[in-house]
Motif scaffolding. Sequence first.
Motif, short mmCIF file in Angstrom:
data_model
loop_
_atom_site.label_atom_id
_atom_site.label_comp_id
_atom_site.label_asym_id
_atom_site.label_seq_id
_atom_site.Cartn_x
_atom_site.Cartn_y
_atom_site.Cartn_z
N THR A 130 0.78 -1.24 0.00
CA THR A 130 0.00 0.00 0.00
C THR A 130 0.82 1.29 0.00
O THR A 130 0.29 2.34 -0.36
CB THR A 130 -0.93 0.05 1.23
OG1 THR A 130 -0.14 -0.01 2.42
CG2 THR A 130 -1.91 -1.12 1.21
N THR A 131 2.08 1.23 0.41
CA THR A 131 2.89 2.45 0.50
C THR A 131 4.06 2.36 -0.48
O THR A 131 4.90 1.46 -0.36
CB THR A 131 3.42 2.67 1.93
OG1 THR A 131 2.30 2.87 2.81
CG2 THR A 131 4.31 3.90 2.00
N LEU A 132 4.11 3.29 -1.42
CA LEU A 132 5.19 3.37 -2.40
C LEU A 132 6.23 4.37 -1.90
O LEU A 132 5.88 5.50 -1.53
CB LEU A 132 4.65 3.82 -3.76
CG LEU A 132 5.68 4.09 -4.85
CD1 LEU A 132 6.38 2.80 -5.29
CD2 LEU A 132 5.02 4.79 -6.04
N ILE A 173 -1.87 0.63 -4.07
CA ILE A 173 -1.12 1.77 -3.55
C ILE A 173 -2.08 2.82 -2.98
O ILE A 173 -3.02 3.25 -3.64
CB ILE A 173 -0.23 2.41 -4.64
CG1 ILE A 173 0.79 1.40 -5.16
CG2 ILE A 173 0.46 3.65 -4.10
CD1 ILE A 173 1.77 0.90 -4.14
N GLU A 174 -1.82 3.22 -1.76
CA GLU A 174 -2.62 4.27 -1.11
C GLU A 174 -1.80 5.52 -0.84
O GLU A 174 -2.32 6.64 -0.90
CB GLU A 174 -3.18 3.75 0.22
CG GLU A 174 -4.11 2.56 0.07
CD GLU A 174 -4.47 1.92 1.40
OE1 GLU A 174 -3.97 2.41 2.44
OE2 GLU A 174 -5.23 0.94 1.39
N SER A 175 -0.49 5.33 -0.54
CA SER A 175 0.37 6.46 -0.15
C SER A 175 1.65 6.43 -0.99
O SER A 175 2.13 5.36 -1.35
CB SER A 175 0.74 6.37 1.33
OG SER A 175 -0.42 6.27 2.12
N HIS A 187 -4.97 8.71 -1.45
CA HIS A 187 -5.25 8.83 -2.89
C HIS A 187 -3.97 8.74 -3.73
O HIS A 187 -3.86 9.37 -4.78
CB HIS A 187 -6.01 10.13 -3.20
CG HIS A 187 -7.24 10.31 -2.38
ND1 HIS A 187 -8.34 9.48 -2.47
CD2 HIS A 187 -7.53 11.22 -1.40
CE1 HIS A 187 -9.27 9.88 -1.61
NE2 HIS A 187 -8.80 10.92 -0.94
N GLY A 188 -3.00 7.95 -3.24
CA GLY A 188 -1.74 7.81 -3.95
C GLY A 188 -1.90 7.16 -5.31
O GLY A 188 -1.23 7.56 -6.27
N GLN A 193 -1.81 7.43 -11.26
CA GLN A 193 -2.52 7.26 -12.52
C GLN A 193 -2.61 8.58 -13.29
O GLN A 193 -2.48 8.61 -14.51
CB GLN A 193 -3.90 6.67 -12.28
CG GLN A 193 -3.85 5.23 -11.82
CD GLN A 193 -5.20 4.64 -11.50
OE1 GLN A 193 -6.10 5.36 -11.04
NE2 GLN A 193 -5.37 3.35 -11.72
N LYS A 194 -2.79 9.67 -12.55
CA LYS A 194 -2.81 10.99 -13.20
C LYS A 194 -1.47 11.29 -13.84
O LYS A 194 -1.39 11.79 -14.97
CB LYS A 194 -3.19 12.07 -12.19
CG LYS A 194 -3.28 13.46 -12.78
CD LYS A 194 -3.69 14.49 -11.74
CE LYS A 194 -3.73 15.89 -12.36
NZ LYS A 194 -4.09 16.92 -11.33
N LEU A 195 -0.37 10.99 -13.11
CA LEU A 195 0.96 11.20 -13.67
C LEU A 195 1.14 10.33 -14.90
O LEU A 195 1.60 10.81 -15.96
CB LEU A 195 2.02 10.87 -12.63
CG LEU A 195 3.47 10.82 -13.13
CD1 LEU A 195 3.91 12.16 -13.68
CD2 LEU A 195 4.41 10.36 -12.00
#
Length: 199
Positions: A130-132, A173-175, A187-188, A193-195
């Motif tokens: 969940t955390t990148l 992924i959350e963070s 909202h990571g 996805q936006k990037l």
Amino acid sequence: MKQLHRNDLFSWSAFNEERNLDFHSVLWVRDGGNVLIDPLPLSAHDWQHLHSLGGAAHIVVTNSDHCRATAEIAQATGAKLYGPAAEKQQFPLACDIWLHDHESIVPELVAYQLDGSKTPGELALVLKSTTLITGDLIRCHVGGELCLLPDGKLTDRDKAVRSIKRIASLPAIESVLSGDGWPIFSHGKAALQKLASSL
């Protein structure tokens, strides 16, 4: 050190005047031995805090430009060093383990190789799915919005874009804790996805 979005994650930072943003390091506190990621120099206060949390057993360096205070901290703590396998021949530190793509470092911490950045095989780390945690390629210069390392520093933009799109496809992924810039605590995946869609 500052506690992050999880009670087992801490960070300390240094402001870089040239780039007008913070550089970050991460500490993951865990029963099997704590993990430091891209460690900056520690203040006396942070050394004491690290000691109170159990020291460090592992240090992961995502790329050769993020060696920072690794040698000093490893010498003081006896931590095992991990670096990107693609940089093995020219890496400035002697690592105990060279990490390849999708390799577990310790349970629940996985390394992913990113291609096309300014150094070969830069690593991104995924903690508990969940955390990148990123080094240089994926950054956050503006709060809440991820960006790519500037084109002038990339060795292969097409490979870099493919690497980012691969990371953006990870399902949970959350963070995102970027090495350079702001952290994104929620909202990571949407930010990734936006990037990816902008490239």
